[in-house]
Design a protein around this motif. Structure first.
Motif, PDB file in Angstrom:
ATOM      1  N   UNK A  90      56.954   6.648  -0.902  1.00 48.92           N
ATOM      2  CA  UNK A  90      56.903   5.602   0.112  1.00 48.92           C
ATOM      3  C   UNK A  90      58.291   5.443   0.714  1.00 48.92           C
ATOM      4  N   UNK A  91      58.324   5.134   2.005  1.00 47.15           N
ATOM      5  CA  UNK A  91      59.585   4.936   2.719  1.00 47.15           C
ATOM      6  C   UNK A  91      59.461   3.713   3.616  1.00 47.15           C
ATOM      7  N   UNK A  92      60.544   2.913   3.651  1.00 47.12           N
ATOM      8  CA  UNK A  92      60.562   1.685   4.453  1.00 47.12           C
ATOM      9  C   UNK A  92      61.748   1.663   5.387  1.00 47.12           C
ATOM     10  N   UNK A 134      60.315   5.877  -4.014  1.00 44.91           N
ATOM     11  CA  UNK A 134      60.378   4.924  -2.902  1.00 44.91           C
ATOM     12  C   UNK A 134      61.810   4.797  -2.414  1.00 44.91           C
ATOM     13  N   UNK A 135      61.979   4.922  -1.099  1.00 44.35           N
ATOM     14  CA  UNK A 135      63.299   4.807  -0.489  1.00 44.35           C
ATOM     15  C   UNK A 135      63.227   3.851   0.700  1.00 44.35           C
ATOM     16  N   UNK A 136      64.421   3.420   1.105  1.00 46.76           N
ATOM     17  CA  UNK A 136      64.481   2.542   2.269  1.00 46.76           C
ATOM     18  C   UNK A 136      65.802   2.755   3.002  1.00 46.76           C
ATOM     19  N   UNK A 148      67.715  -4.624  -6.632  1.00 44.41           N
ATOM     20  CA  UNK A 148      66.439  -4.035  -6.245  1.00 44.41           C
ATOM     21  C   UNK A 148      66.598  -2.682  -5.567  1.00 44.41           C
ATOM     22  N   UNK A 149      67.831  -2.347  -5.197  1.00 42.28           N
ATOM     23  CA  UNK A 149      68.088  -1.087  -4.492  1.00 42.28           C
ATOM     24  C   UNK A 149      69.303  -0.387  -5.091  1.00 42.28           C
ATOM     25  N   UNK A 150      69.337   0.940  -4.899  1.00 44.31           N
ATOM     26  CA  UNK A 150      70.471   1.739  -5.349  1.00 44.31           C
ATOM     27  C   UNK A 150      70.771   2.775  -4.277  1.00 44.31           C
ATOM     28  N   UNK A 151      72.023   2.859  -3.874  1.00 41.11           N
ATOM     29  CA  UNK A 151      72.402   3.815  -2.829  1.00 41.11           C
ATOM     30  C   UNK A 151      72.229   5.243  -3.330  1.00 41.11           C
ATOM     31  N   UNK A 152      71.667   6.059  -2.460  1.00 45.45           N
ATOM     32  CA  UNK A 152      71.524   7.485  -2.731  1.00 45.45           C
ATOM     33  C   UNK A 152      72.481   8.306  -1.872  1.00 45.45           C
ATOM     34  N   UNK A 153      73.422   7.601  -1.237  1.00 44.90           N
ATOM     35  CA  UNK A 153      74.412   8.273  -0.407  1.00 44.90           C
ATOM     36  C   UNK A 153      73.952   8.416   1.037  1.00 44.90           C
ATOM     37  N   UNK A 166      70.897   6.029   2.581  1.00 48.91           N
ATOM     38  CA  UNK A 166      69.530   5.904   2.095  1.00 48.91           C
ATOM     39  C   UNK A 166      69.586   5.225   0.733  1.00 48.91           C
ATOM     40  N   UNK A 167      68.635   4.351   0.492  1.00 46.68           N
ATOM     41  CA  UNK A 167      68.584   3.590  -0.768  1.00 46.68           C
ATOM     42  C   UNK A 167      67.274   3.862  -1.490  1.00 46.68           C
ATOM     43  N   UNK A 168      67.355   3.886  -2.804  1.00 49.06           N
ATOM     44  CA  UNK A 168      66.159   3.949  -3.619  1.00 49.06           C
ATOM     45  C   UNK A 168      65.704   2.515  -3.886  1.00 49.06           C
ATOM     46  N   UNK A 169      64.410   2.281  -3.785  1.00 46.55           N
ATOM     47  CA  UNK A 169      63.837   0.988  -4.152  1.00 46.55           C
ATOM     48  C   UNK A 169      63.533   1.039  -5.635  1.00 46.55           C
ATOM     49  N   UNK A 170      64.395   0.456  -6.449  1.00 50.17           N
ATOM     50  CA  UNK A 170      64.240   0.572  -7.894  1.00 50.17           C
ATOM     51  C   UNK A 170      63.210  -0.385  -8.443  1.00 50.17           C
ATOM     52  N   UNK A 171      62.833  -1.396  -7.685  1.00 50.02           N
ATOM     53  CA  UNK A 171      61.846  -2.360  -8.170  1.00 50.02           C
ATOM     54  C   UNK A 171      60.433  -1.999  -7.768  1.00 50.02           C
ATOM     55  N   UNK A 172      60.269  -0.994  -6.928  1.00 51.07           N
ATOM     56  CA  UNK A 172      58.908  -0.651  -6.444  1.00 51.07           C
ATOM     57  C   UNK A 172      58.121   0.071  -7.510  1.00 51.07           C
TER      58      UNK A 172
END
Length: 172
Positions: A90-92, A134-136, A148-153, A166-172
């Motif tokens: 999923x992507x937001x 899941x990324x956002x 709730x998010x972690x940077x993926x660079x 881009x960030x990973x949604x760690x709570x999803x």
């Protein structure tokens, strides 16, 4: 929100057509129910992808982002028990869209278009490339709690001049 089944081409080669359509139908039902439960509108089924929007009029950008993230979480939770062997991403992204009916004289379709939609679609590809569920975008990440998010660079997204965080949604 864009969701997409991982490994769909291989799945389509392994399953009989009726089994493939049944599996896709179950997956779509999971995503649709989850999006609608959080106030989202499902606009499109594009191959094995689903395009949904979460309007901001009700509770602003932050509220829409939160509802979309909860929708993704609902979909992942339901898929664990219903379709555990069918991973999806999923992507937001959030931003302005152009919406309306487009098409030909005897075939119109309601949709959203514009850079926001293209960006979300590109994020979905990054989710697969980085093997994340899941990324956002940074715009969505700013609306979320820090844990709730972690940077993926920063990454190159096709069609966009600048690299994008881009960030990973760690709570999803």
């Amino acid at each position: 929100m864009v969701t997409d089944i991982r490994g769909f081409t291989g799945l389509s080669e392994r399953l009989a057509p009726d089994a493939l359509l049944e599996t896709m139908g179950m997956h779509f039902e999971i995503v649709v129910d989850a999006a609608r439960a959080e106030g989202g509108d499902v606009l499109k089924f594009i191959g094995d992808s689903v395009l949904s929007i979460f309007p901001t009029e009700q509770d602003g950008r932050g509220g829409a982002c939160g509802r979309a993230v909860r929708g993704i979480g609902r979909a992942f939770d339901k898929a664990k028990t219903t379709l555990p062997d069918l991973p999806f991403v999923a992507a937001l992204h959030i931003g302005p869209v152009v919406y309306g009916n487009i098409g030909g004289v005897d075939r119109l379709d309601f949709t959203v278009v514009g850079p926001t939609v293209n960006f979300a679609s590109r994020l979905e590809g990054i989710a697969k490339t980085l093997d994340r569920r899941a990324v956002c975008s940074a715009e969505v990440a700013r609306s979320m709690p820090a844990d709730a998010v972690r940077s993926l660079g920063r990454h190159v997204l096709k069609g966009f001049a600048e690299t994008q965080e881009v960030f990973e949604l760690v709570t999803a």
